[in-house]
Structures are given as C-alpha cells and as structure tokens.
Design an enzyme around this catalytic site. Structure first.
Site, PDB file in Angstrom:
ATOM      1  CG  ASP A  10      -1.577   1.200   1.565  1.00 33.58           C
ATOM      2  OD1 ASP A  10      -2.323   1.631   0.689  1.00 33.58           O
ATOM      3  OD2 ASP A  10      -1.405   1.762   2.664  1.00 33.58           O
ATOM      4  CG  ASP A  12      -1.684   7.639   0.547  1.00 32.43           C
ATOM      5  OD1 ASP A  12      -0.621   8.114   0.140  1.00 32.43           O
ATOM      6  OD2 ASP A  12      -2.788   7.923   0.058  1.00 32.43           O
ATOM      7  N   GLY A  47      -7.292   4.143   3.145  1.00 33.82           N
ATOM      8  CA  GLY A  47      -7.480   3.122   2.109  1.00 33.82           C
ATOM      9  C   GLY A  47      -8.759   3.291   1.308  1.00 33.82           C
ATOM     10  NE  ARG A  50      -8.917  12.496  -4.872  1.00 34.52           N
ATOM     11  CZ  ARG A  50      -8.362  12.768  -6.050  1.00 34.52           C
ATOM     12  NH1 ARG A  50      -8.906  13.664  -6.839  1.00 34.52           N
ATOM     13  NH2 ARG A  50      -7.249  12.149  -6.445  1.00 34.52           N
ATOM     14  CB  SER A 117      -3.632   7.455  -3.679  1.00 37.25           C
ATOM     15  OG  SER A 117      -3.381   8.779  -4.089  1.00 37.25           O
ATOM     16  CG  ASN A 119      -3.236  12.749  -5.768  1.00 37.83           C
ATOM     17  OD1 ASN A 119      -3.184  13.484  -6.755  1.00 37.83           O
ATOM     18  ND2 ASN A 119      -4.219  12.816  -4.891  1.00 37.83           N
ATOM     19  CG  ASP A 171      -1.861   2.526   6.363  1.00 38.76           C
ATOM     20  OD1 ASP A 171      -2.286   2.146   5.245  1.00 38.76           O
ATOM     21  OD2 ASP A 171      -2.030   3.674   6.783  1.00 38.76           O
TER      22      ASP A 171
HETATM   23  P1  B16 Z   1      -6.461  10.275  -3.392  1.00 36.31           P
HETATM   24  P2  B16 Z   1      -3.657   4.008  -0.016  1.00 36.31           P
HETATM   25  C1  B16 Z   1      -5.558   5.914   0.005  1.00 36.31           C
HETATM   26  O1  B16 Z   1      -4.276   5.474  -0.345  1.00 36.31           O
HETATM   27  C2  B16 Z   1      -5.545   6.694   1.311  1.00 36.31           C
HETATM   28  O2  B16 Z   1      -5.254   5.842   2.395  1.00 36.31           O
HETATM   29  C3  B16 Z   1      -6.912   7.299   1.540  1.00 36.31           C
HETATM   30  O3  B16 Z   1      -6.901   8.072   2.728  1.00 36.31           O
HETATM   31  C4  B16 Z   1      -7.296   8.189   0.340  1.00 36.31           C
HETATM   32  O4  B16 Z   1      -8.599   8.712   0.507  1.00 36.31           O
HETATM   33  C5  B16 Z   1      -7.225   7.342  -0.937  1.00 36.31           C
HETATM   34  O5  B16 Z   1      -5.929   6.777  -1.068  1.00 36.31           O
HETATM   35  C6  B16 Z   1      -7.518   8.163  -2.164  1.00 36.31           C
HETATM   36  O6  B16 Z   1      -6.476   9.096  -2.310  1.00 36.31           O
HETATM   37  O7  B16 Z   1      -7.409  11.325  -2.916  1.00 36.31           O
HETATM   38  O8  B16 Z   1      -5.015  10.717  -3.408  1.00 36.31           O
HETATM   39  O9  B16 Z   1      -6.892   9.657  -4.713  1.00 36.31           O
HETATM   40  O10 B16 Z   1      -3.561   3.950   1.474  1.00 36.31           O
HETATM   41  O11 B16 Z   1      -4.588   2.979  -0.627  1.00 36.31           O
HETATM   42  O12 B16 Z   1      -2.312   4.072  -0.695  1.00 36.31           O
HETATM   43 MG    MG Z   2      -2.743   3.143   3.369  1.00 40.81          MG
END
Ligand code: B16
Ligand code: MG
Length: 216
Positions: A10, A12, A47, A50, A117, A119, A171
């Site tokens: 993962d 974030d 996880g 958005r 994400s 991003n 996480d």
């Molecule tokens: P974004 P992961 C997730 O990333 C984040 O944990 C979560 O808090 C966020 O809302 C989601 O990505 C979307 O992110 O707004 O940047 O597209 O933990 O799966 O790497």
């Molecule tokens: Mg994460």
C-alpha cells in the site's frame, strides 16, 4: 530468473506518511461545512477512495448537498492535498522502507504498489521511488476501491503471479480486508486492535523481514 513471489505495498501510510496531509486537507472542507471531524474519523478513511471518503464525511456530519457542490469540495480537498504532497522529498519515505526494498531485490522477490490513491504516481515521483517497483496499480486503474480486492488482484495479474504467492503490506483495515478477500497473505503495519484481520501485525516498516512473507 522468473520472480518467485511478490510483496504488494500500500502507498499512503506504508511507504510514505500522507495520513496527516489527507487529514488537514479534509479539515479545510469539514471546517467550511461545520462538521466535527476528528483523527479517529480520519482513521476510517484510510485506504478508502476520495469520493467514498467525502460521502462518509457528509454522513458523519449528517449533511446532504447537491452533486455539483460535492464535486467542488472534492476538488478543493485534492488541490490542498496536492499542494502538500508536491513538496515531499526522499526524506518523507518512512523508516525501514528502503531496507525492505533492498531485501526484496536481493532475493528476487517482486515489489509492487497497490494503492487507492489517484495521486500515487505523483507521490512516487516526488519521493524518487517510481523505478523501484515492478508494477504500480492505483486509484486510476480500478473500478472498486478497497475493501474490494481489485487493486491487489490487478497487481498480481500484472506480475503474472498467483494471489497465493503475494503478500500485501497495509496500514488500513479496509486494505487488510481487501487483501484477505483477494486470497493474499497480509502484513498489517500499525496496531493489532485495528488490523487484527491481518496474518501478522508489526508496528512499522522497520520490523519488516522476509520471514513475514507468505511461505507458499
Ligand atoms: P487520493 P492508499 C488511500 O491510499 C488513502 O489511504 C486514503 O486516505 C485516500 O482517501 C485514498 O488513497 C484516495 O487518495 O485522494 O489521493 O486519490 O492507502 O490505498 O495508498
Ligand atoms: Mg494506506
């Protein structure tokens, strides 16, 4: 030599600590809407995509808004978030990550990213890790976000490996659920109370060892 197995990380909260950046960015929106949004609430968004995060926040506040206003708020949150992550550097890579990646490489074990994400590539570029991963699957490639296993199953497929040969490092409870639904071994990073469904939980990436990977 063909890859024997894989570790799907993962992003974030495992590779880089973006949790506070997500929190302050959502806080801009919740303050505007007069919604009391706590760090415990933020934990539930780990996880989660958005759009789903925005829906959950509106639910917490008992607020309903027209679709176009919701879309504007989501864009505003992401603009704030992007302004923070754009300043990230190698310094923001979490302790233990570089050692873990080196261990995998030495042992011919693939390393992949499985992130919700949109991003993810921006963050990986900022911290200089893009080339360290054999496969990157993120929020732009999937229809269903964690706890659906799609992101991890796509990563396994791209690696050409059976799910049983993949270990997910997560996480978030939504991510652990996704890994287990996908038939993968899972290492939780954080607290046992939250990540109890994982096969093993360690406090941080500093405790990562090859012994924790699937024995399949
Ligand atoms: P974004 P992961 C997730 O990333 C984040 O944990 C979560 O808090 C966020 O809302 C989601 O990505 C979307 O992110 O707004 O940047 O597209 O933990 O799966 O790497
Ligand atoms: Mg994460």
């Amino acid at each position: 030599m063909p890859l024997k197995k894989a570790c799907i990380f993962d992003l974030d909260g495992v590779i880089v600590d973006t949790v506070p950046a997500h929190f302050v960015s959502w806080k801009t929106i919740t303050d505007e809407l007069n919604i009391d949004f706590t760090e415990e609430d933020n934990e539930q968004l780990k996880g989660v995509s958005r759009v789903e995060s925005m829906n959950r926040i509106l639910e917490i506040g008992g607020v309903s808004l027209p679709e176009d206003q919701i879309a504007e708020l989501i864009t505003k949150k992401n603009d704030r978030y992007v302004s923070i992550i754009s300043k990230m550097t190698r310094e923001d890579i979490l302790p233990g990550v570089m050692d873990a990646l080196a261990l995998l490489k030495e042992n011919n074990i693939a390393a992949a990213i499985g992130s919700s994400s949109k991003n993810a590539t921006r963050i990986l570029e900022a911290i200089g890790l893009t080339k360290e991963f054999d496969v990157i699957v993120d929020g732009n490639h999937i229809k269903n976000s964690k706890p659906d296993p799609e992101v991890f199953l796509q990563a396994a497929e791209k690696l050409g490996l059976d799910a049983k040969l993949c270990t997910v490092v997560e996480d978030a409870s939504a991510g652990v659920e996704a890994a287990k639904k996908g038939g993968m071994h899972c290492i939780g990073i954080g607290e046992k109370d939250i990540l109890g469904e994982a096969d093993v939980v360690i406090p941080s990436m500093k405790e990562f060892t090859l012994l924790l990977l699937t024995h399949s």
